[in-house]
Design a protein around this motif. Structure first.
Motif, PDB file in Angstrom:
ATOM      1  N   TYR A 161      -3.485   4.302  -1.255  1.00 40.12           N
ATOM      2  CA  TYR A 161      -3.500   3.723  -2.598  1.00 40.12           C
ATOM      3  C   TYR A 161      -3.255   2.227  -2.486  1.00 40.12           C
ATOM      4  O   TYR A 161      -2.300   1.800  -1.846  1.00 40.12           O
ATOM      5  N   PHE A 162      -4.127   1.457  -3.104  1.00 36.75           N
ATOM      6  CA  PHE A 162      -3.927   0.015  -3.133  1.00 36.75           C
ATOM      7  C   PHE A 162      -3.274  -0.376  -4.456  1.00 36.75           C
ATOM      8  O   PHE A 162      -3.191   0.432  -5.385  1.00 36.75           O
ATOM      9  N   VAL A 186       0.841  -1.195   0.000  1.00 39.83           N
ATOM     10  CA  VAL A 186       0.000   0.000   0.000  1.00 39.83           C
ATOM     11  C   VAL A 186       0.877   1.246   0.000  1.00 39.83           C
ATOM     12  O   VAL A 186       2.009   1.219   0.467  1.00 39.83           O
ATOM     13  N   VAL A 187       0.327   2.317  -0.521  1.00 35.77           N
ATOM     14  CA  VAL A 187       0.998   3.617  -0.492  1.00 35.77           C
ATOM     15  C   VAL A 187       0.050   4.565   0.227  1.00 35.77           C
ATOM     16  O   VAL A 187      -1.155   4.552  -0.031  1.00 35.77           O
ATOM     17  N   PHE A 203      -1.903   1.886  -8.133  1.00 34.93           N
ATOM     18  CA  PHE A 203      -0.525   2.372  -8.185  1.00 34.93           C
ATOM     19  C   PHE A 203      -0.220   2.982  -9.550  1.00 34.93           C
ATOM     20  O   PHE A 203      -0.640   2.470 -10.581  1.00 34.93           O
ATOM     21  N   THR A 204       0.561   4.051  -9.516  1.00 38.36           N
ATOM     22  CA  THR A 204       1.076   4.619 -10.754  1.00 38.36           C
ATOM     23  C   THR A 204       2.346   3.849 -11.140  1.00 38.36           C
ATOM     24  O   THR A 204       2.891   3.092 -10.325  1.00 38.36           O
ATOM     25  N   MET A 205       2.842   4.090 -12.325  1.00 38.17           N
ATOM     26  CA  MET A 205       4.089   3.457 -12.772  1.00 38.17           C
ATOM     27  C   MET A 205       5.226   3.749 -11.799  1.00 38.17           C
ATOM     28  O   MET A 205       6.018   2.879 -11.469  1.00 38.17           O
ATOM     29  N   GLU A 206       5.283   5.007 -11.320  1.00 38.83           N
ATOM     30  CA  GLU A 206       6.368   5.417 -10.415  1.00 38.83           C
ATOM     31  C   GLU A 206       6.288   4.655  -9.093  1.00 38.83           C
ATOM     32  O   GLU A 206       7.301   4.272  -8.524  1.00 38.83           O
ATOM     33  N   MET A 207       5.073   4.468  -8.586  1.00 40.50           N
ATOM     34  CA  MET A 207       4.910   3.717  -7.330  1.00 40.50           C
ATOM     35  C   MET A 207       5.360   2.269  -7.513  1.00 40.50           C
ATOM     36  O   MET A 207       6.076   1.723  -6.683  1.00 40.50           O
ATOM     37  N   LYS A 208       4.953   1.664  -8.619  1.00 37.80           N
ATOM     38  CA  LYS A 208       5.362   0.278  -8.897  1.00 37.80           C
ATOM     39  C   LYS A 208       6.872   0.158  -8.991  1.00 37.80           C
ATOM     40  O   LYS A 208       7.472  -0.778  -8.466  1.00 37.80           O
TER      41      LYS A 208
END
Ligand code: ZN
Length: 82
Positions: free
Chosen positions: A65-66, A55-56, A70-75
């Motif tokens: 955020y689950f 999670v973020v 997620f955005t590309m950057e989070m991934k």
């Protein structure tokens, strides 16, 4: 003989995402990620990892955020931590 086995959570990893901007409140330096692995254990000895909950969260707007949001950057931030 009694067998103790089941699923246990592993150690939580906190991932720094200060370089990202929250897409909900548009504030920089507020996001952090958490990675919680779940292990199959036998007699409390972790044998293998079953799944990882990621999670973020945003400190500013408290948005969570689950994985499916997620955005590309989070991934990428999670991938960099393995
Ligand atoms: Zn936010």
């Amino acid at each position: 003989m009694i067998l103790f086995f089941g699923i246990r959570p592993g150690k939580t990893t906190t991932i720094n995402m200060n370089h990202l901007i929250c897409s909900h409140c548009n504030q920089p330096n507020t996001l952090s990620g958490e990675s919680n692995p779940n292990y199959f254990h036998l007699f409390w000895i972790p044998l293998y990892r079953i799944s990882t909950t990621q999670v973020v969260s945003c400190e500013h707007c408290k948005r969570i955020y689950f994985k499916n949001e997620f955005t590309m950057e989070m991934k990428q931030a999670f991938e960099n931590y393995g």
